[in-house]
Design a protein around this motif. Structure first.
Motif, short mmCIF file in Angstrom:
data_model
loop_
_atom_site.label_atom_id
_atom_site.label_comp_id
_atom_site.label_asym_id
_atom_site.label_seq_id
_atom_site.Cartn_x
_atom_site.Cartn_y
_atom_site.Cartn_z
N PHE A 73 0.80 -1.07 -0.09
CA PHE A 73 -0.02 0.05 -0.06
C PHE A 73 0.77 1.32 0.01
CE2 PHE A 73 -2.24 -3.53 1.98
CZ PHE A 73 -3.55 -3.14 1.54
N HIS A 74 0.42 2.38 -0.45
CA HIS A 74 1.27 3.36 -0.57
C HIS A 74 0.73 4.26 0.88
CE1 HIS A 74 2.04 3.25 -4.60
NE2 HIS A 74 1.01 3.54 -5.00
N TYR A 75 1.75 4.92 1.22
CA TYR A 75 1.60 5.34 2.77
C TYR A 75 2.46 6.79 2.78
CZ TYR A 75 2.20 6.39 7.75
OH TYR A 75 2.30 7.14 9.03
N VAL A 76 1.78 7.75 3.24
CA VAL A 76 2.63 9.08 3.51
C VAL A 76 2.62 9.45 5.06
CG1 VAL A 76 0.60 10.55 2.55
CG2 VAL A 76 2.85 11.53 2.76
N GLU A 77 3.52 9.66 5.68
CA GLU A 77 3.44 10.29 6.88
C GLU A 77 2.62 11.52 7.06
OE1 GLU A 77 7.05 8.78 9.75
OE2 GLU A 77 7.03 10.95 8.96
N SER A 78 1.50 11.67 8.33
CA SER A 78 0.79 12.91 8.05
C SER A 78 0.48 13.01 9.70
CB SER A 78 -0.23 12.92 7.41
OG SER A 78 -1.38 12.19 8.07
N LEU A 79 0.16 14.22 9.87
CA LEU A 79 -0.33 14.59 11.02
C LEU A 79 -1.90 14.40 11.21
CD1 LEU A 79 1.32 17.88 11.53
CD2 LEU A 79 1.72 15.83 13.20
N VAL A 80 -2.68 13.93 9.96
CA VAL A 80 -4.21 13.63 9.98
C VAL A 80 -4.60 13.00 11.06
CG1 VAL A 80 -5.86 12.89 8.54
CG2 VAL A 80 -4.12 14.26 7.53
N SER A 81 -5.89 13.62 11.63
CA SER A 81 -6.51 13.01 12.84
C SER A 81 -7.96 13.21 12.78
CB SER A 81 -5.96 13.56 14.19
OG SER A 81 -6.66 15.05 14.30
N ILE A 82 -8.79 12.33 13.34
CA ILE A 82 -10.19 12.09 13.11
C ILE A 82 -10.76 12.26 14.56
CG2 ILE A 82 -11.98 10.60 13.17
CD1 ILE A 82 -10.93 9.66 10.26
N GLU A 83 -11.96 13.12 14.57
CA GLU A 83 -12.55 13.32 15.84
C GLU A 83 -12.71 12.01 16.67
OE1 GLU A 83 -13.55 16.71 16.35
OE2 GLU A 83 -14.18 16.17 18.17
N GLY A 84 -12.50 12.14 17.75
CA GLY A 84 -12.34 10.80 18.90
C GLY A 84 -11.11 10.02 18.86
N PHE A 85 -10.06 10.69 18.14
CA PHE A 85 -8.71 9.69 18.37
C PHE A 85 -8.02 9.59 19.57
CE2 PHE A 85 -6.36 9.53 13.81
CZ PHE A 85 -7.21 8.75 13.38
N ARG A 86 -7.66 8.67 19.92
CA ARG A 86 -7.03 8.56 21.19
C ARG A 86 -5.46 7.90 21.13
NH1 ARG A 86 -8.39 3.63 24.06
NH2 ARG A 86 -9.98 2.43 22.60
N GLN A 87 -4.93 8.08 22.20
CA GLN A 87 -3.40 7.46 21.99
C GLN A 87 -3.28 6.24 22.29
OE1 GLN A 87 -0.95 10.15 21.68
NE2 GLN A 87 0.34 8.77 21.09
N GLN A 88 -2.42 5.88 21.47
CA GLN A 88 -1.97 4.24 21.65
C GLN A 88 -1.03 4.02 22.50
OE1 GLN A 88 -0.15 3.53 17.75
NE2 GLN A 88 0.57 1.39 18.39
N GLU A 89 -1.47 2.93 23.39
CA GLU A 89 -0.44 2.79 24.33
C GLU A 89 0.82 1.95 23.88
OE1 GLU A 89 -2.33 0.24 27.48
OE2 GLU A 89 -4.03 1.46 27.32
#
Lengths: 396, 155
Positions: A375-391
């Motif tokens: 898959f193509h992938y580009v690093e980004s800061l994009v976030s979605i409402e309701g995102f939470r931090q991964q442990e």
């Protein structure tokens, strides 16, 4: 030493908060320009430089400008999913042409590795499907869908879908799509879920903005995909293969994310074109165009077919390129075309190679497993409402 | 009235009064100067306030190179750019301010890229000193010295 550093930072914080109107040494638009060029890793660290930086780095305008700046052919990376023994892993290859080794990505539910599927990757967001049940028959009845940004380590589990899977035989497929509203300059990420049973197809769409699933009406869509994920995502629109049992023609449909409707593509008839040979074909994203890449075993060349619009408004498939010869990779099939024009191919023993059509060189990619997908992938800061931090306690 | 030679040359005067004769094609790489020339509000001498002779000379050197090497290989120009912008922090900031104020896009691009490369791996503390200016740095250090001095006095 580290303690001392922390102490000075703490004092700085106190000063920052007490005097909010300190002067930045450079004008704001220059700071924007400089930060725009930084990788996500640096930006995440620089969020605690000061309030202005934090606000800028989380600003939607900055995030989309940063994405645009980094979505170049050279900076677009490749994510591989592959299975090793019973474990499915995700591996990130930053730049295929450099000699860097792939990095293993630790997803938020890393203890569920048995039935992990990457549905798609758009603007730095990955859509993952994890099966919670270990029983193969119930696998897709209880599954968890995730949207995950591996760069910011933020994720979100999607709410449970509304269409229940009936008992008996069924087909299930997911797609991931992206839509940009130019009127409000906001973007929405959507997950499409297709359930087929008893010659009936029902479709529901999850939207990141509304944060819920909604069933949409589909007319006359006969759909039974054997894959859990869509074939490919091109320019934010997912593509699926449609069954056509009557002849050897293959048919595709893509999902118009904005209008929430399926659009049919003309069929591509292989039986007359490749007489007497078994062909291996794959639908892929060929530099932002949907293309069918056809390989014949034993033939060092492969064909690239694309949709071409004719003046009468009619469109049809036509053979655009013949690429090769790929030497040194036996019975190869094409996995993906990287954004800077290199081809990822797998040989009969599922070893992965990178083929450069400009100089004809092939290079070994050191990942070992089976059932590869790229898959193509580009690093980004994009976030979605309701995102939470991964442990991150699972990470080494 | 004016000869063809004069027509193609412009005189730029720095903030400290030094004059530079440069070809018009080079000078108009600055959008600000280009606008002045197009609006015909520029006389023979164009004042460049806020930019001293030292920095102005650097900007002109950069523009000349970019004007000459239009046909040259892009990689050569890239090497020149990265060497050109590789300067001390103070000169770098003065150059950025000049390039921003005079609107020289190519120079600003090269400079911002250089700063980005410079700070990519730096700590938060470093960035605070670099971006929040010497002012804050001075306040911090003077406070620090003051604290030490106070401690000593009362002990």
């Amino acid at each position: 030493m580290a303690n001392q550093e922390r102490n000075t930072e703490a004092t700085d914080d106190a000063i920052m908060s007490s005097s909010s109107d300190y002067n930045l040494y450079l004008p704001m638009d220059i700071i924007f320009d400089i930060l725009n060029r930084l990788p996500v890793k640096s930006l995440l660290r620089f969020r605690c430089v000061c309030k202005t930086f934090r606000q800028l780095i989380s600003n939607p305008t900055f995030i989309s400008s940063h994405l645009l700046h980094h979505r170049t052919p050279i900076t677009t990376a490749t994510i591989f999913t592959f299975t090793h023994r019973t474990t499915t892993s995700l591996s990130l290859l930053q730049s295929p042409s450099s000699s860097q080794n792939p990095i293993n990505l630790v997803h938020p539910f890393s203890n569920h590795t048995r039935n992990l599927h990457l549905i798609g990757s758009i603007n730095g967001l990955l859509c993952l499907c994890l099966c919670l049940s270990n029983h193969p028959l119930h696998c897709h009845r209880r599954s968890l869908l995730l949207l995950w940004n591996p760069a910011t380590k933020l994720f979100k589990s999607l709410p449970s879908p509304t269409i229940q899977i009936p008992s008996g035989f069924f087909h299930l497929s997911y797609g991931f799509g992206f839509q940009f509203h130019s009127s409000t300059s906001s973007s929405d990420y959507k997950v499409i879920r297709i359930v087929s049973f008893n010659l009936q197809t029902r479709v529901e769409v999850y939207s990141g903005i509304s944060d819920c699933w909604r069933e949409i009406q589909v007319m006359d869509l006969r759909f039974y995909s054997h894959k859990l994920s869509c074939e490919v995502i091109v320019n934010g629109a997912p593509y699926w293969l449609l069954p056509n049992p009557s002849n050897h023609c293959i048919c595709f449909t893509w999902f118009d994310v904005q209008n929430e409707a399926f659009v049919m593509l003309p069929g591509l008839d292989f039986s007359r074109l490749y007489i007497g040979t078994s062909v291996h074909w794959k639908l892929m994203d060929w530099k932002d165009n949907a293309a069918v890449v056809v390989c014949c075993p034993g033939n060092p060349f492969f064909d690239v077919w694309m949709i071409e619009d004719h003046c009468g408004g009619e469109s049809n498939w036509c053979k655009k390129f013949v690429i090769g010869p790929v030497f040194g990779v036996e019975r190869f099939c094409v996995l993906q075309c990287t954004k800077n024009g290199e081809i990822i191919v797998a040989d009969a023993w599922e070893r992965i190679f990178l083929y450069n059509p400009r100089n004809g060189e092939t290079k070994d990619i050191p990942i070992h497993g089976v059932q590869f997908e790229a898959f193509h992938y580009v690093e980004s800061l994009v976030s979605i409402e309701g995102f939470r931090q991964q442990e991150l306690n699972n990470q080494h | 009235m004016s000869s063809s030679l004069e027509k193609n040359m412009l005189i730029l005067r720095s903030s400290d009064g030094e004059e530079f004769i440069v070809p018009e094609v080079v000078a108009v790489m600055s959008k600000a100067i280009k606008n002045m020339v197009e609006d015909e509000c520029a006389s023979n001498t164009i004042p460049v306030p806020n930019v001293d002779a030292n920095i102005l000379a650097m900007v002109i050197e950069f523009c000349k190179k970019h004007d000459e090497s239009e046909a040259e290989a892009a990689s050569d120009l890239k090497t020149f750019d990265s060497e050109f912008v590789n300067r001390g922090q103070e000169a770098l900031y003065d150059l950025i301010t000049a390039a921003n104020f005079r609107d020289v896009k190519e120079l600003l691009d090269a400079l911002c890229q250089n700063v980005a490369e410079m700070i990519k791996g730096k700590s938060v503390h470093h960035i605070r000193i670099q971006f929040l200016g010497y002012q804050l740095f001075e306040i911090l250090t003077s406070n620090f010295i003051w604290n030490i001095w106070c401690d000593r006095d009362f002990d």
